[in-house]
Design a protein around this motif. Structure first.
Motif: not given
Length: 166
Positions: A41-44, A73-83, A118-123, A134-136
């Motif tokens: 997906p191009r975005n969340m 309930s939600h987290v902000a995740i920072l990723t390194w888009l290595n590709r 920014v994504t929902r933390l479901t577990g 919930d998604a990425m």
């Protein structure tokens, strides 16, 4: 590398070849159903529409840092888009009429390919270091550089806008 579009500009030096100066470490990896750029997906918003859960696997040394995240309930995740390409400073998105500077875009191709999600933390399983989401919108195996709780009271800016000018 991807094909260059009319109006795109490359940096004279590719940041991937420069010596590191931030000593960024990868604290874990994303586990998602996406294995190619074409299917990702191009975005969340698109990731949520596809209803494909994902997770973060946090490396053992960093798992104690998850303590206290249970109430989020939600987290902000920072990723390194290595590709992603790191040498484009002006890009022409497929949907745009004119090229734009990288800092006016959310494209993964940038000098420092850091993704913000920014994504929902479901577990949450702190012992196993697993955050269920919930998604990425990134490829499976993408490195994670940080996880932060999302605070709607301070992180949300309802009046924020970006002009749709092309």
């Amino acid at each position: 590398m991807t094909e260059r579009r009319e109006g795109e500009v490359e940096l004279t030096t590719d940041p991937a070849g420069l010596p590191p100066d931030g000593h960024v470490v990868f604290i874990g990896r994303i586990r998602s159903p996406w294995t190619s750029r074409e299917e990702c997906p191009r975005n969340m918003a698109q990731a949520r529409e596809r209803a494909a859960p994902a997770s973060v696997e946090v490396a053992p040394d960093y798992r104690p840092g998850l303590a206290g995240l249970e109430g989020a309930s939600h987290v902000a995740i920072l990723t390194w888009l290595n590709r992603s390409a790191r040498n484009l400073i002006v890009q022409k998105p497929r949907h745009a009429l004119h090229p734009k500077g990288v800092f006016a875009l959310r494209s993964p191709a940038r000098p420092n390919p850091i993704g913000l999600h920014v994504t929902r933390l479901t577990g949450l399983d702190i012992g196993a270091g697993i955050l269920t989401l919930d998604a990425m919108d990134v490829l499976d195996g993408t490195p994670v550089i940080d996880i932060k709780p999302y605070y709607a009271s301070t992180d949300s800016v309802p009046e924020a806008t970006v002009s749709k000018s092309e």
